[in-house]
Design an enzyme around this catalytic site. Sequence first.
Site, short mmCIF file in Angstrom:
data_model
loop_
_atom_site.label_atom_id
_atom_site.label_comp_id
_atom_site.label_asym_id
_atom_site.label_seq_id
_atom_site.Cartn_x
_atom_site.Cartn_y
_atom_site.Cartn_z
N GLN A 163 0.81 -1.34 0.02
CA GLN A 163 0.02 0.09 -0.09
C GLN A 163 1.01 1.25 -0.03
O GLN A 163 1.39 1.41 1.01
CB GLN A 163 -0.90 -0.24 1.20
CG GLN A 163 -1.89 1.18 1.49
CD GLN A 163 -2.44 1.22 2.63
OE1 GLN A 163 -2.03 0.62 3.61
NE2 GLN A 163 -3.71 1.57 2.61
N GLY A 164 0.74 2.06 -1.00
CA GLY A 164 1.74 3.36 -1.21
C GLY A 164 0.92 4.50 -0.97
O GLY A 164 0.55 5.13 -2.13
N SER B 266 1.13 6.41 2.49
CA SER B 266 1.78 7.61 3.25
C SER B 266 2.89 8.22 2.66
O SER B 266 3.56 7.27 1.85
CB SER B 266 2.35 7.09 4.52
OG SER B 266 1.19 6.26 5.24
N GLU C 13 -10.06 -1.61 5.65
CA GLU C 13 -8.92 -1.56 6.70
C GLU C 13 -9.58 -1.27 8.22
O GLU C 13 -8.92 -2.20 8.68
CB GLU C 13 -7.95 -0.60 6.35
CG GLU C 13 -6.70 -0.61 6.85
CD GLU C 13 -5.65 0.24 6.32
OE1 GLU C 13 -5.95 1.09 5.39
OE2 GLU C 13 -4.26 0.07 6.62
N ASN D 56 -5.27 6.38 16.22
CA ASN D 56 -6.54 6.27 16.96
C ASN D 56 -6.94 7.79 17.52
O ASN D 56 -8.20 7.90 17.62
CB ASN D 56 -6.45 5.52 18.28
CG ASN D 56 -6.15 3.90 17.75
OD1 ASN D 56 -6.17 3.81 16.57
ND2 ASN D 56 -6.39 3.02 18.92
N GLU D 57 -6.04 8.76 17.35
CA GLU D 57 -6.69 10.05 17.72
C GLU D 57 -7.36 10.38 16.55
O GLU D 57 -8.58 11.20 16.93
CB GLU D 57 -5.37 11.10 17.89
CG GLU D 57 -4.32 10.86 19.11
CD GLU D 57 -3.52 9.74 18.90
OE1 GLU D 57 -3.38 9.21 17.77
OE2 GLU D 57 -2.90 9.32 19.93
C1 LIG Z 1 2.91 -1.17 11.19
C2 LIG Z 1 2.65 0.13 10.46
C3 LIG Z 1 2.30 -0.20 9.23
C4 LIG Z 1 2.22 0.71 8.27
N1 LIG Z 1 1.89 0.59 6.77
C5 LIG Z 1 1.62 1.32 5.93
C6 LIG Z 1 1.45 0.73 4.62
O1 LIG Z 1 1.52 -0.18 4.23
N2 LIG Z 1 1.35 1.78 3.85
C7 LIG Z 1 1.21 3.35 3.99
O2 LIG Z 1 0.97 3.99 3.05
N3 LIG Z 1 1.25 3.67 5.29
C8 LIG Z 1 1.69 2.65 6.34
N4 LIG Z 1 1.65 3.07 7.64
C9 LIG Z 1 1.58 4.43 7.94
C10 LIG Z 1 0.45 4.73 8.86
O3 LIG Z 1 -0.53 4.90 7.88
C11 LIG Z 1 0.84 6.32 8.97
O4 LIG Z 1 1.86 6.02 10.03
C12 LIG Z 1 -0.22 6.85 9.96
O5 LIG Z 1 -1.31 7.24 8.88
C13 LIG Z 1 0.15 8.33 10.57
O6 LIG Z 1 0.66 9.08 9.75
P1 LIG Z 1 2.23 9.86 10.42
O7 LIG Z 1 2.96 8.42 10.81
O8 LIG Z 1 2.63 10.43 9.44
O9 LIG Z 1 1.87 10.60 11.58
P2 LIG Z 1 1.22 12.02 11.77
O10 LIG Z 1 -0.03 12.09 10.81
O11 LIG Z 1 2.14 13.06 11.59
O12 LIG Z 1 0.63 12.13 13.07
C14 LIG Z 1 1.47 12.57 14.16
C15 LIG Z 1 0.62 12.35 15.56
O13 LIG Z 1 -0.28 13.62 15.27
C16 LIG Z 1 -1.69 12.94 15.67
N5 LIG Z 1 -2.53 13.64 14.99
C17 LIG Z 1 -2.59 13.81 13.51
N6 LIG Z 1 -3.44 14.73 12.99
C18 LIG Z 1 -4.33 14.71 14.16
C19 LIG Z 1 -5.71 15.51 14.39
N7 LIG Z 1 -6.36 15.95 13.20
N8 LIG Z 1 -6.05 15.31 15.41
C20 LIG Z 1 -5.57 14.48 16.50
N9 LIG Z 1 -4.28 14.14 16.27
C21 LIG Z 1 -3.85 14.40 15.28
C22 LIG Z 1 -1.69 11.44 15.36
O14 LIG Z 1 -2.63 10.70 16.02
C23 LIG Z 1 -0.31 11.04 15.90
O15 LIG Z 1 -0.35 10.96 17.18
C24 LIG Z 1 1.91 2.21 8.54
C25 LIG Z 1 2.29 2.22 9.98
C26 LIG Z 1 2.66 1.48 10.87
C27 LIG Z 1 2.91 1.76 12.06
#
Ligand SMILES: Cc1cc2nc3c(=O)[nH]c(=O)nc-3n(C[C@H](O)[C@H](O)[C@H](O)COP(=O)(O)OP(=O)(O)OC[C@H]3O[C@@H](n4cnc5c(N)ncnc54)[C@H](O)[C@@H]3O)c2cc1C
Length: 395
Positions: free
Chosen positions: A133-134, A136, A256, A376-377
């Site tokens: 899944q591409g 992020s 998902e 979860n947030e």
């Molecule tokens: C085990 C694992 C597998 C994954 N696999 C994939 C994959 O296959 N393909 C893919 O594309 N991605 C994948 N991901 C990425 C995942 O989708 C992202 O990590 C996730 O969407 C969060 O984005 P971020 O890491 O950029 O954090 P951010 O979006 O930068 O968030 C940082 C913090 O801010 C909080 N936050 C952000 N916005 C808000 C808001 N509006 N209100 C309250 N709090 C907020 C978040 O909850 C978090 O605690 C994976 C992640 C993990 C951990």
Amino acid sequence: MDLRWSDAEVVFRDDARDWLHAELATWRADHGGAEAIPSGDTRSGFAIHLDWERRLFENRWAVVSWPKAYGGREASLWEWLLFEQEYYAAGCPPRVTQNGIFLLAPSLFAFANDTQRDHILPRMAAGTDTWCQGWSEPNAGSDLASLTTRATRTDGGWVLNGQKTWTTRGAFSTHLFGLFRSDPDAERHRGLTYLLVPLDTPGVTVRGFGRLDGDEGFAEVFFEDAFLADDALPGGVTLGEPGEGWKVAMSTTSSERGLTLRSPGRFLATAERLIAAWQALPDGVRAERAALGERITEAWMRAEAYQLQTLQTVTTTVEGGSVGAESSLVKLWWSELDIELHECAMDLLGTGALFEGAWTKGLQFSLSGPIYAGTNEVQRNVVAERVLGLPRAGR
Ligand SMILES: Cc1cc2nc3c(=O)[nH]c(=O)nc-3n(C[C@H](O)[C@H](O)[C@H](O)COP(=O)(O)OP(=O)(O)OC[C@H]3O[C@@H](n4cnc5c(N)ncnc54)[C@H](O)[C@@H]3O)c2cc1C
């Protein structure tokens, strides 16, 4: 409400149980025994787990609910649930094909043309093609619609530029389903296109990197003037219409978070293992640790509650309804339950749990549950605004 299984469902369940127990033992023996098999999130382990997927496929257990033409059994959703329960109860390994069969496939059934389905689905079910899944990017996670990786329309295809990250098992996969910005001038949810990309496309570089548990479970994927031809896949490389990628992506996220990615069987099996470990303690120790016993009982009840809630979801789906924003509640439930089950095991077994690889690995992975599939947030925001109808934060 009648919660009993029909005779046909019982036969299906027993067939699945018998086959899974027998084949799991054979597969493990063929690869040196359970302890010798590396995690599916390592290169060598991935290949061994693909052999498991091949065995599932050849015996029509890989995708039980799919049409027979694609390798399935046309099982009902109820039977699919039973299969999942038996799968995890038998101790079968995590599905390394899961991002294809549980995330992309439901969107293919909804949005792909016949040629795309006929080509992609059987190869996905057999593990011949493996999908990651591409979505992020370094600067687009929770706020996915801010993604900047570009797909520029050109003669006979698309030119891709940018970077994806956190791509689960990307380092070992053959294909990627991704969201790309195809119209930078459109409103940010509209100018996106959902593309199906063979990872051997020239200009695409996949770089695997390690997770905290040491497995090379993630990859970064770089696109440098990568030309994705329209005919790189039979039926085309666009899923849904160009510019309508957000709509397709929302259907993928509902799978998902909602029904398919984490079925209750997985948590019921963990809860049963936890109960067994608790019951193995001498009576006196159990009496001394009554508070932990309460927590374990509570966690087991939450796993059972998830099973019942899923039966409700399946009923809604079978009757033609859809889950919608409530899938966020489901995601919150299973991700927090998984952590609690593993923390109970750690409290129960102490350092002994560290020697039981499955508990340690399970705990490490459970901690990522509140992050992947939408944090979860953010799910709590969705529940507040779209399920409870509360005003948006900050207004
Ligand atoms: C085990 C694992 C597998 C994954 N696999 C994939 C994959 O296959 N393909 C893919 O594309 N991605 C994948 N991901 C990425 C995942 O989708 C992202 O990590 C996730 O969407 C969060 O984005 P971020 O890491 O950029 O954090 P951010 O979006 O930068 O968030 C940082 C913090 O801010 C909080 N936050 C952000 N916005 C808000 C808001 N509006 N209100 C309250 N709090 C907020 C978040 O909850 C978090 O605690 C994976 C992640 C993990 C951990």
